[in-house]
Design a protein around this motif. Structure first.
Motif, PDB file in Angstrom:
ATOM      1  N   GLN A 181       1.044  -1.321   0.109  1.00  0.00           N
ATOM      2  CA  GLN A 181       0.022  -0.027  -0.225  1.00  0.00           C
ATOM      3  C   GLN A 181       0.881   1.342  -0.069  1.00  0.00           C
ATOM      4  OE1 GLN A 181      -2.382  -0.986   3.597  1.00  0.00           O
ATOM      5  NE2 GLN A 181      -3.857  -1.976   2.456  1.00  0.00           N
ATOM      6  N   ALA A 182       1.853   1.035   0.813  1.00  0.00           N
ATOM      7  CA  ALA A 182       2.788   2.269   1.010  1.00  0.00           C
ATOM      8  C   ALA A 182       3.722   2.775  -0.672  1.00  0.00           C
ATOM      9  CB  ALA A 182       3.829   2.108   1.686  1.00  0.00           C
ATOM     10  N   ARG A 183       3.947   1.471  -1.129  1.00  0.00           N
ATOM     11  CA  ARG A 183       4.711   1.625  -2.222  1.00  0.00           C
ATOM     12  C   ARG A 183       3.636   2.151  -3.474  1.00  0.00           C
ATOM     13  NH1 ARG A 183       6.094  -3.244  -2.769  1.00  0.00           N
ATOM     14  NH2 ARG A 183       8.339  -3.131  -2.159  1.00  0.00           N
ATOM     15  N   GLU A 184       2.558   1.744  -3.488  1.00  0.00           N
ATOM     16  CA  GLU A 184       1.531   2.299  -4.544  1.00  0.00           C
ATOM     17  C   GLU A 184       1.369   3.735  -4.002  1.00  0.00           C
ATOM     18  OE1 GLU A 184      -1.870  -0.285  -4.197  1.00  0.00           O
ATOM     19  OE2 GLU A 184      -0.756  -2.016  -4.845  1.00  0.00           O
ATOM     20  N   ALA A 185       1.064   4.230  -2.842  1.00  0.00           N
ATOM     21  CA  ALA A 185       0.917   5.524  -2.541  1.00  0.00           C
ATOM     22  C   ALA A 185       2.119   6.375  -2.728  1.00  0.00           C
ATOM     23  CB  ALA A 185       0.557   5.607  -0.901  1.00  0.00           C
ATOM     24  N   LEU A 186       3.168   6.033  -2.712  1.00  0.00           N
ATOM     25  CA  LEU A 186       4.655   6.900  -2.687  1.00  0.00           C
ATOM     26  C   LEU A 186       5.012   6.825  -4.108  1.00  0.00           C
ATOM     27  CD1 LEU A 186       6.215   5.483   0.733  1.00  0.00           C
ATOM     28  CD2 LEU A 186       5.463   7.716   0.313  1.00  0.00           C
ATOM     29  N   PHE A 235       1.555   6.186   9.319  1.00  0.00           N
ATOM     30  CA  PHE A 235       1.831   4.670   9.332  1.00  0.00           C
ATOM     31  C   PHE A 235       2.320   4.284  10.456  1.00  0.00           C
ATOM     32  CE2 PHE A 235       5.716   6.187   7.946  1.00  0.00           C
ATOM     33  CZ  PHE A 235       6.724   5.378   8.501  1.00  0.00           C
ATOM     34  N   VAL A 236       2.042   2.901  11.159  1.00  0.00           N
ATOM     35  CA  VAL A 236       2.533   2.464  12.219  1.00  0.00           C
ATOM     36  C   VAL A 236       3.930   1.530  12.065  1.00  0.00           C
ATOM     37  CG1 VAL A 236       1.868   0.827  14.139  1.00  0.00           C
ATOM     38  CG2 VAL A 236       0.207   2.304  13.005  1.00  0.00           C
ATOM     39  N   ASN A 237       4.792   1.464  12.924  1.00  0.00           N
ATOM     40  CA  ASN A 237       5.938   0.671  12.832  1.00  0.00           C
ATOM     41  C   ASN A 237       5.680  -0.611  13.294  1.00  0.00           C
ATOM     42  OD1 ASN A 237       8.710  -0.049  12.399  1.00  0.00           O
ATOM     43  ND2 ASN A 237       9.457   0.693  13.946  1.00  0.00           N
ATOM     44  N   GLU A 293      11.605   0.315   5.704  1.00  0.00           N
ATOM     45  CA  GLU A 293      10.993   0.025   4.495  1.00  0.00           C
ATOM     46  C   GLU A 293      10.427   1.006   3.593  1.00  0.00           C
ATOM     47  OE1 GLU A 293      10.886  -2.128   0.593  1.00  0.00           O
ATOM     48  OE2 GLU A 293      12.383  -2.000   2.263  1.00  0.00           O
ATOM     49  N   ILE A 294       9.556   1.825   4.492  1.00  0.00           N
ATOM     50  CA  ILE A 294       8.672   2.750   4.130  1.00  0.00           C
ATOM     51  C   ILE A 294       9.370   4.057   4.111  1.00  0.00           C
ATOM     52  CG2 ILE A 294       6.558   4.163   4.808  1.00  0.00           C
ATOM     53  CD1 ILE A 294       5.326   1.525   5.954  1.00  0.00           C
ATOM     54  N   GLN A 300      16.616   0.250  15.215  1.00  0.00           N
ATOM     55  CA  GLN A 300      16.412   1.062  13.798  1.00  0.00           C
ATOM     56  C   GLN A 300      17.223   2.275  13.706  1.00  0.00           C
ATOM     57  OE1 GLN A 300      12.224   0.722  13.871  1.00  0.00           O
ATOM     58  NE2 GLN A 300      12.046  -1.249  12.470  1.00  0.00           N
ATOM     59  N   MET A 301      16.985   3.001  14.690  1.00  0.00           N
ATOM     60  CA  MET A 301      17.533   4.437  14.600  1.00  0.00           C
ATOM     61  C   MET A 301      19.171   4.361  14.311  1.00  0.00           C
ATOM     62  SD  MET A 301      15.246   6.963  15.789  1.00  0.00           S
ATOM     63  CE  MET A 301      15.607   8.028  17.171  1.00  0.00           C
ATOM     64  N   LYS A 302      19.789   3.457  15.134  1.00  0.00           N
ATOM     65  CA  LYS A 302      21.101   3.170  15.093  1.00  0.00           C
ATOM     66  C   LYS A 302      21.214   2.687  13.461  1.00  0.00           C
ATOM     67  CE  LYS A 302      22.367   1.851  19.560  1.00  0.00           C
ATOM     68  NZ  LYS A 302      22.069   0.753  20.152  1.00  0.00           N
ATOM     69  N   LEU A 303      20.502   1.762  12.967  1.00  0.00           N
ATOM     70  CA  LEU A 303      20.644   1.172  11.822  1.00  0.00           C
ATOM     71  C   LEU A 303      20.733   1.900  10.566  1.00  0.00           C
ATOM     72  CD1 LEU A 303      21.445  -2.277  11.450  1.00  0.00           C
ATOM     73  CD2 LEU A 303      19.114  -2.406  10.741  1.00  0.00           C
ATOM     74  N   ILE A 304      19.608   2.740  10.517  1.00  0.00           N
ATOM     75  CA  ILE A 304      19.450   3.667   9.604  1.00  0.00           C
ATOM     76  C   ILE A 304      20.071   5.107   9.758  1.00  0.00           C
ATOM     77  CG2 ILE A 304      17.500   2.004   8.648  1.00  0.00           C
ATOM     78  CD1 ILE A 304      15.659   4.506   9.672  1.00  0.00           C
ATOM     79  N   GLY A 305      20.374   5.314  10.809  1.00  0.00           N
ATOM     80  CA  GLY A 305      21.070   6.490  11.355  1.00  0.00           C
ATOM     81  C   GLY A 305      19.990   7.704  11.136  1.00  0.00           C
ATOM     82  N   ALA A 306      18.645   7.688  11.638  1.00  0.00           N
ATOM     83  CA  ALA A 306      17.551   8.440  11.578  1.00  0.00           C
ATOM     84  C   ALA A 306      17.818   9.669  12.009  1.00  0.00           C
ATOM     85  CB  ALA A 306      16.272   7.648  11.966  1.00  0.00           C
ATOM     86  N   ARG A 307      18.437  10.418  11.441  1.00  0.00           N
ATOM     87  CA  ARG A 307      18.718  12.291  11.794  1.00  0.00           C
ATOM     88  C   ARG A 307      17.593  12.793  10.906  1.00  0.00           C
ATOM     89  NH1 ARG A 307      23.335  10.232   9.482  1.00  0.00           N
ATOM     90  NH2 ARG A 307      23.166  12.216   8.104  1.00  0.00           N
TER      91      ARG A 307
END
Length: 361
Positions: free
Chosen positions: A71-76, A87-89, A96-97, A119-126
């Motif tokens: 659904q996210a892929r189609e929307a984005l 969305f909810v994690n 992935e989203i 996840q924050m560490k992994l993807i470096g969510a700054r």
């Protein structure tokens, strides 16, 4: 561009219909359209969207994470992109989203389960790495799990030295952050009460049927059980059904605790079949819309309580509040003026007052 053109046309005194275009929001609901919690969650969001003049669409994934990602892929990546995606994690799908959203121009907002520390560490969510991720709102799940057990123990009353209180616990999905936090709260309360013996903790997958099947075995295995801790109402009702079939009376021999304020759960509290109920987090999606509406109006929402916020929504509900919530739920708009919660024009010291108390005033 549209906003710029609208500004020009409005200065020229020309009124054009498309200028009043409402902000479009897509909410990817991880539940099913028959699940009481997620239905009331969607209804509260719809009430907020209607009141705030936003265009809201909701898609259910039936608790299948691959559906949400599709659904996210189609929307984005489709041609009709929303302005905002909520969305909810659930089951750790957020990275992935975030990846799918890069370059889409769609602004993102997370509710209920935000990025985990790993996840924050992994993807470096700054904030600079994912500028389209506006923030998140999550409830106080750990405290919810803790308060539920504390109140069950209080209602049970003290036991003689050397005696124990036997407990069964039904958690949600192992890979859902909210289930993990509620379980962590349960363990914190257990550490404070050595007289309580956790006989078994099982994962009921949030569903009534699974918890019912598990409880049929567990109640036979542990006939001295006197407390049931359930991470949501559906599982509590499944366990209750097994208990009734075995000849028990909920609230008499065994005390049941649950989270969620579905009409059925509120009624069960009033009927004293549920001894402890926590709720309030069904409002998170509606509060997220208040923040997105503010953002759309040019408000810096991070000033009024931070980008990523935990809101103390989960609280013990007494019977008077249960009656009030049932009345509110019966009204289509919940009787709430959502504009009252806006940060627009507020002083810098102001904070979004997202609690169950402010909702019920």
């Amino acid at each position: 561009m549209l906003k710029f053109l609208c500004g020009v046309l409005l200065t020229l005194g020309m009124v054009v219909g498309s200028c009043a275009q409402a902000a479009s929001v897509l909410f990817l609901n991880p539940g099913t359209p028959t699940e009481a919690f997620w239905v009331s969650y969607s209804q509260f969001m719809q009430a907020a969207a209607t009141d705030l003049g936003m265009d809201l669409r909701i898609q259910y994934s039936d608790r299948v994470s691959e559906n949400t990602i599709q659904q996210a892929r189609e929307a984005l990546q489709g041609s009709h992109r929303p302005d905002y995606l909520i969305f909810v994690n659930e089951q750790y799908i957020a990275p992935e989203i975030l990846r799918l959203a890069k370059g889409s121009g769609v602004k993102l907002f997370m509710v209920n389960n935000a990025l985990t520390a790993d996840q924050m560490k992994l993807i470096g969510a700054r904030p600079d790495k994912y500028p389209d991720l506006l923030g998140s709102l999550v409830p106080n799940d750990e405290e919810g799990g803790y308060l539920m057990l504390k109140e069950l123990i209080r209602q049970h009353g003290p036991v003689a030295p050397g005696q124990t209180i036997e407990l069964l616990a039904f958690s949600g999905l192992k890979i859902t952050p909210s289930a993990q936090y509620r379980e962590k709260g349960l363990r914190r309360a257990l550490a404070e009460h050595p007289e309580v013996r956790l006989r078994q903790l099982v994962y009921g997958g949030w569903t009534r049927q699974r918890a019912y099947e598990q409880a049929r075995l567990l109640l036979k295995r542990y006939p001295q059980t006197s407390l049931v801790w359930a991470a949501n109402d559906e599982m509590a009702f499944g366990v209750m059904q097994a208990y009734v079939e075995a000849g028990g009376v909920p609230g008499k021999g065994v005390l049941f605790g649950a989270i969620n304020n579905s009409p059925a759960a509120l009624q069960a509290l009033l009927d004293r079949r549920l001894s402890v109920l926590l709720g309030g987090h069904f409002t998170l999606g509606g509060w997220a819309l208040v923040q997105l509406h503010d953002y759309d109006e040019g408000v810096d929402i991070s000033q009024y309580g931070g980008r990523d916020r935990q809101v103390p929504l989960l609280q013990l509900i007494n019977r008077e509040q249960a009656r009030r919530l049932l009345e509110m739920g019966a009204a289509q708009d919940f009787g709430v003026d959502f504009h009252k919660f806006s940060a627009k024009g507020r002083p810098a010291s102001w904070r979004y007052p997202f609690t169950l108390q402010t909702l019920m005033h």
